[in-house]
Design a protein around this motif. Sequence first.
Motif, PDB file in Angstrom:
ATOM      1  N   PRO A   1       7.450  35.621   1.457  1.00  0.00           N
ATOM      2  CA  PRO A   1       7.207  34.406   0.671  1.00  0.00           C
ATOM      3  C   PRO A   1       5.860  34.466  -0.042  1.00  0.00           C
ATOM      4  O   PRO A   1       4.873  34.953   0.510  1.00  0.00           O
ATOM      5  CB  PRO A   1       7.224  33.297   1.733  1.00  0.00           C
ATOM      6  CG  PRO A   1       8.004  33.860   2.873  1.00  0.00           C
ATOM      7  CD  PRO A   1       7.720  35.331   2.876  1.00  0.00           C
ATOM      8  N   ASN A   2       5.817  33.944  -1.263  1.00  0.00           N
ATOM      9  CA  ASN A   2       4.603  34.014  -2.063  1.00  0.00           C
ATOM     10  C   ASN A   2       3.420  33.287  -1.421  1.00  0.00           C
ATOM     11  O   ASN A   2       2.271  33.672  -1.620  1.00  0.00           O
ATOM     12  CB  ASN A   2       4.854  33.429  -3.459  1.00  0.00           C
ATOM     13  CG  ASN A   2       5.825  34.273  -4.273  1.00  0.00           C
ATOM     14  OD1 ASN A   2       5.986  35.459  -4.004  1.00  0.00           O
ATOM     15  ND2 ASN A   2       6.467  33.669  -5.252  1.00  0.00           N
TER      16      ASN A   2
ATOM     17  N   PRO B   1      -1.347  38.443  -0.047  1.00  0.00           N
ATOM     18  CA  PRO B   1      -1.934  39.157   1.088  1.00  0.00           C
ATOM     19  C   PRO B   1      -2.789  40.340   0.670  1.00  0.00           C
ATOM     20  O   PRO B   1      -2.524  40.997  -0.338  1.00  0.00           O
ATOM     21  CB  PRO B   1      -0.709  39.609   1.902  1.00  0.00           C
ATOM     22  CG  PRO B   1       0.437  39.536   0.969  1.00  0.00           C
ATOM     23  CD  PRO B   1       0.118  38.482  -0.033  1.00  0.00           C
ATOM     24  N   VAL B   2      -3.819  40.603   1.465  1.00  0.00           N
ATOM     25  CA  VAL B   2      -4.753  41.698   1.213  1.00  0.00           C
ATOM     26  C   VAL B   2      -4.663  42.697   2.361  1.00  0.00           C
ATOM     27  O   VAL B   2      -4.788  42.328   3.531  1.00  0.00           O
ATOM     28  CB  VAL B   2      -6.197  41.181   1.096  1.00  0.00           C
ATOM     29  CG1 VAL B   2      -7.178  42.339   0.909  1.00  0.00           C
ATOM     30  CG2 VAL B   2      -6.317  40.182  -0.054  1.00  0.00           C
ATOM     31  N   VAL B   3      -4.452  43.959   2.012  1.00  0.00           N
ATOM     32  CA  VAL B   3      -4.416  45.043   2.985  1.00  0.00           C
ATOM     33  C   VAL B   3      -5.684  45.875   2.817  1.00  0.00           C
ATOM     34  O   VAL B   3      -5.945  46.398   1.729  1.00  0.00           O
ATOM     35  CB  VAL B   3      -3.180  45.944   2.789  1.00  0.00           C
ATOM     36  CG1 VAL B   3      -3.207  47.119   3.776  1.00  0.00           C
ATOM     37  CG2 VAL B   3      -1.901  45.139   2.955  1.00  0.00           C
TER      38      VAL B   3
ATOM     39  N   ASP C   1       4.268  48.040  -9.630  1.00  0.00           N
ATOM     40  CA  ASP C   1       5.350  47.359  -8.906  1.00  0.00           C
ATOM     41  C   ASP C   1       4.849  46.161  -8.098  1.00  0.00           C
ATOM     42  O   ASP C   1       5.268  45.946  -6.955  1.00  0.00           O
ATOM     43  CB  ASP C   1       6.080  48.340  -7.975  1.00  0.00           C
ATOM     44  CG  ASP C   1       6.750  49.468  -8.740  1.00  0.00           C
ATOM     45  OD1 ASP C   1       7.169  49.236  -9.891  1.00  0.00           O
ATOM     46  OD2 ASP C   1       6.835  50.592  -8.195  1.00  0.00           O
ATOM     47  N   GLY C   2       3.942  45.399  -8.689  1.00  0.00           N
ATOM     48  CA  GLY C   2       3.442  44.201  -8.033  1.00  0.00           C
ATOM     49  C   GLY C   2       2.358  44.430  -7.003  1.00  0.00           C
ATOM     50  O   GLY C   2       1.876  43.474  -6.386  1.00  0.00           O
TER      51      GLY C   2
ATOM     52  N   ILE D   1       1.284  40.039  -9.500  1.00  0.00           N
ATOM     53  CA  ILE D   1       0.752  40.744  -8.332  1.00  0.00           C
ATOM     54  C   ILE D   1       1.164  40.012  -7.057  1.00  0.00           C
ATOM     55  O   ILE D   1       0.976  38.803  -6.925  1.00  0.00           O
ATOM     56  CB  ILE D   1      -0.784  40.862  -8.422  1.00  0.00           C
ATOM     57  CG1 ILE D   1      -1.158  41.736  -9.614  1.00  0.00           C
ATOM     58  CG2 ILE D   1      -1.356  41.453  -7.131  1.00  0.00           C
ATOM     59  CD1 ILE D   1      -2.645  41.853  -9.853  1.00  0.00           C
ATOM     60  N   LYS D   2       1.697  40.755  -6.117  1.00  0.00           N
ATOM     61  CA  LYS D   2       2.206  40.179  -4.871  1.00  0.00           C
ATOM     62  C   LYS D   2       1.389  40.609  -3.652  1.00  0.00           C
ATOM     63  O   LYS D   2       1.531  40.029  -2.574  1.00  0.00           O
ATOM     64  CB  LYS D   2       3.665  40.585  -4.659  1.00  0.00           C
ATOM     65  CG  LYS D   2       4.594  40.205  -5.810  1.00  0.00           C
ATOM     66  CD  LYS D   2       4.594  38.710  -6.068  1.00  0.00           C
ATOM     67  CE  LYS D   2       5.544  38.345  -7.209  1.00  0.00           C
ATOM     68  NZ  LYS D   2       5.461  36.895  -7.550  1.00  0.00           N
ATOM     69  N   ALA D   3       0.538  41.634  -3.805  1.00  0.00           N
ATOM     70  CA  ALA D   3      -0.299  42.094  -2.692  1.00  0.00           C
ATOM     71  C   ALA D   3      -1.397  42.983  -3.251  1.00  0.00           C
ATOM     72  O   ALA D   3      -1.273  43.559  -4.334  1.00  0.00           O
ATOM     73  CB  ALA D   3       0.525  42.847  -1.655  1.00  0.00           C
ATOM     74  N   LEU D   4      -2.494  43.098  -2.490  1.00  0.00           N
ATOM     75  CA  LEU D   4      -3.626  43.931  -2.879  1.00  0.00           C
ATOM     76  C   LEU D   4      -3.958  44.907  -1.761  1.00  0.00           C
ATOM     77  O   LEU D   4      -3.984  44.531  -0.583  1.00  0.00           O
ATOM     78  CB  LEU D   4      -4.858  43.062  -3.163  1.00  0.00           C
ATOM     79  CG  LEU D   4      -6.203  43.796  -3.290  1.00  0.00           C
ATOM     80  CD1 LEU D   4      -6.238  44.675  -4.541  1.00  0.00           C
ATOM     81  CD2 LEU D   4      -7.372  42.810  -3.298  1.00  0.00           C
ATOM     82  N   VAL D   5      -4.218  46.156  -2.133  1.00  0.00           N
ATOM     83  CA  VAL D   5      -4.777  47.154  -1.219  1.00  0.00           C
ATOM     84  C   VAL D   5      -6.201  47.423  -1.666  1.00  0.00           C
ATOM     85  O   VAL D   5      -6.449  47.713  -2.840  1.00  0.00           O
ATOM     86  CB  VAL D   5      -3.968  48.464  -1.236  1.00  0.00           C
ATOM     87  CG1 VAL D   5      -4.653  49.524  -0.358  1.00  0.00           C
ATOM     88  CG2 VAL D   5      -2.544  48.224  -0.763  1.00  0.00           C
ATOM     89  N   ILE D   6      -7.159  47.330  -0.740  1.00  0.00           N
ATOM     90  CA  ILE D   6      -8.548  47.672  -1.067  1.00  0.00           C
ATOM     91  C   ILE D   6      -8.962  48.830  -0.180  1.00  0.00           C
ATOM     92  O   ILE D   6      -8.722  48.835   1.023  1.00  0.00           O
ATOM     93  CB  ILE D   6      -9.494  46.457  -0.901  1.00  0.00           C
ATOM     94  CG1 ILE D   6     -10.923  46.846  -1.278  1.00  0.00           C
ATOM     95  CG2 ILE D   6      -9.435  45.865   0.500  1.00  0.00           C
ATOM     96  CD1 ILE D   6     -11.865  45.669  -1.441  1.00  0.00           C
ATOM     97  N   THR D   7      -9.577  49.847  -0.796  1.00  0.00           N
ATOM     98  CA  THR D   7      -9.918  51.068  -0.070  1.00  0.00           C
ATOM     99  C   THR D   7     -11.107  51.736  -0.742  1.00  0.00           C
ATOM    100  O   THR D   7     -11.699  51.191  -1.683  1.00  0.00           O
ATOM    101  CB  THR D   7      -8.700  52.020  -0.013  1.00  0.00           C
ATOM    102  OG1 THR D   7      -8.961  53.087   0.878  1.00  0.00           O
ATOM    103  CG2 THR D   7      -8.342  52.547  -1.393  1.00  0.00           C
ATOM    104  N   GLY D   8     -11.483  52.913  -0.248  1.00  0.00           N
ATOM    105  CA  GLY D   8     -12.565  53.692  -0.832  1.00  0.00           C
ATOM    106  C   GLY D   8     -12.053  55.035  -1.314  1.00  0.00           C
ATOM    107  O   GLY D   8     -10.953  55.454  -0.971  1.00  0.00           O
TER     108      GLY D   8
END
Length: 265
Positions: A211-212, A106-108, A12-13, A49-56
């Motif tokens: 907004p993109n 955006p990056v979370v 979902d993006g 892709i509208k956003a990224l989540v980076i985690t472990g």
Amino acid sequence: MSYERIHLSIEDGIATLTLDQPKTMNAMSVPLQQEVMAALDEIAGNSDIKALVITGTGTGKAFCSGADLGSMSPDSDGPSLGTQVKNLMEELSNPMALKLRELPFPVVSAVNGAAAGAGASIALAGDVVLAGKSAYFLFPFIPKLGILPDLGATWILPRLIGRAKAMAVSLLGERMYGEDAVREGLIWKCVADEDLQSEAVATARRLAAGPNHAAPELREAFDRADTASLAEQLSYEAERQQELIDSPTFQEGVRAFLEKRDPKF
């Protein structure tokens, strides 16, 4: 592309990049960095892709323990270890850190455990940083190894918490747990460990609905503000508003406001 040391999923993006080298607490080995760089290249050009989540991997385990010190060894027949590390940083590590900070969405960062050394630098490269209650940030470079914080830490730490606190955090090498990190202005939010991933995805979805161009515009504006005079920053704001107000995004925002609904960017 298939990965062995990370997971990359898109739904979902929202892209989720999970570091998955649990035996070393997701240490930044060369192969792991290469996979992260490949994943960032893969998603950077994906307009869906509208956003990224980076985690472990895992709850309360490790986001990233920093450099893979166990793999570092001098080469008697080649350049010194310091030269090898410098070359690696210039060829891979630094471009990876820059790529993460320059993504067009955006990056979370969802910090689910230890974020130490270069791992903390990567976490803080996110636009919005959340941490689990048991997670902590640690900068052991100076007190434990006698080297400088890297992967952007010397640039970002004083900007987030001020020079005095950045000096203390770097010289003393004390752990800063999630709630303290929020209180000191290092990160945005601390949540229960078990809620971290769902909260990070929910935050990414909120950001994805915006907004993109939001994240790149704000990064540039805030970065400029660090060195600009007030007059210079006011002039920059006026120039950007000229272009942004003439865009379809602003027009949709105004329509949504007048029609008392959420905008659809």
